[in-house]
Design a protein around this motif. Structure first.
Motif, mmCIF file in Angstrom:
data_model
loop_
_atom_site.group_PDB
_atom_site.id
_atom_site.type_symbol
_atom_site.label_atom_id
_atom_site.label_comp_id
_atom_site.label_asym_id
_atom_site.label_seq_id
_atom_site.Cartn_x
_atom_site.Cartn_y
_atom_site.Cartn_z
ATOM 1 N N THR A 58 0.854 -1.184 0.000
ATOM 2 C CA THR A 58 0.000 0.000 0.000
ATOM 3 C C THR A 58 0.891 1.234 0.000
ATOM 4 N N MET A 72 -9.862 10.810 4.653
ATOM 5 C CA MET A 72 -8.607 10.097 4.443
ATOM 6 C C MET A 72 -8.054 9.629 5.777
ATOM 7 N N TYR A 77 -3.625 4.732 5.121
ATOM 8 C CA TYR A 77 -3.429 5.219 3.753
ATOM 9 C C TYR A 77 -4.623 4.887 2.861
ATOM 10 N N LYS A 78 -5.806 4.848 3.469
ATOM 11 C CA LYS A 78 -7.037 4.523 2.736
ATOM 12 C C LYS A 78 -8.025 5.678 2.845
ATOM 13 N N TYR A 79 -8.760 5.891 1.752
ATOM 14 C CA TYR A 79 -9.817 6.894 1.742
ATOM 15 C C TYR A 79 -11.134 6.174 2.000
ATOM 16 N N GLU A 148 -13.436 1.378 1.473
ATOM 17 C CA GLU A 148 -12.106 1.959 1.592
ATOM 18 C C GLU A 148 -11.389 1.759 0.267
ATOM 19 N N TYR A 150 -7.747 2.543 -1.949
ATOM 20 C CA TYR A 150 -6.337 2.859 -1.749
ATOM 21 C C TYR A 150 -5.543 2.421 -2.969
ATOM 22 N N SER A 152 -2.029 0.547 -4.442
ATOM 23 C CA SER A 152 -0.952 -0.370 -4.077
ATOM 24 C C SER A 152 -0.054 -0.613 -5.282
ATOM 25 N N PHE A 172 -2.618 10.749 -4.689
ATOM 26 C CA PHE A 172 -3.848 9.966 -4.581
ATOM 27 C C PHE A 172 -4.974 10.983 -4.577
#
Length: 183
Positions: A58, A72, A77-79, A148, A150, A152, A172
């Protein structure tokens, strides 16, 4: 009507129909029409992400440039999608290959929830790679509240490499396109 007077047509359950061929002209301010395309987010890496060989990593987007919904999670590190709808999502990185061998590959993915890939872009080298390569992936996706999303990276080159955050290569971004799809 006189200047400055308000006009209300119908009530909360009234449908007002404008027939085909009619023209609506607006010389003032129109409100309540269309989408406002929020939320909108733009996040970047604060430092390089170390990416191991043959593993999905990620990307560590943790510096919020703007996030209109404060959705966020800079720890994971995920929205986190705040409401159902269609979203445009974009991720970009630069990977520093540092003289990797020939026939190496990198897959940049937009992922959702438990890791399912919803869009992927592949870079495949035919020759020895020296320096950095830019990868970008984007698309429009139907997402649900609390999904979520993200970015990677999966790469093959025999060793760990780092993303290159110089001049904002690693971003991002996204925004809501529509609440519902009419076809």
């Amino acid at each position: 009507l006189t200047a400055g007077a308000n006009l209300t047509l119908g009530g909360s359950s009234t449908t007002i129909t404008i027939p085909s061929g009619a023209t609506i002209t607006n010389s003032g301010t129109a409100t309540g029409f269309g989408e406002d395309n929020k939320p909108v987010w733009d996040i970047k890496e604060g430092g390089a992400t170390s990416v191991g060989n043959n593993t999905n990593t990620t990307i560590e987007y943790d510096v919020v440039i703007y996030d209109t919904a404060s959705a966020m999670n800079t720890s994971t590190y995920k929205y986190v999608i705040p409401s159902n709808g269609y979203y445009f999502v974009r991720g970009s990185i630069a990977i520093d290959w540092s003289d990797s061998g020939a026939n190496e590959r990198a897959d940049l993915s937009i992922r959702k929830n438990s890791g399912s890939i919803i869009r992927e872009m592949r870079l495949y080298s035919g020759n020895t790679i020296s320096g950095a390569s830019n990868l970008e992936v984007s698309g429009i996706f139907l997402l649900s509240q609390n999904d979520e999303v993200y970015i990677s990276l999966f790469k093959t080159d025999g060793g760990s490499k780092s993303t290159d955050v110089y001049q904002g290569y690693s971003q991002f971004q996204g925004f809501k396109v529509a609440s519902s799809w009419v076809h």
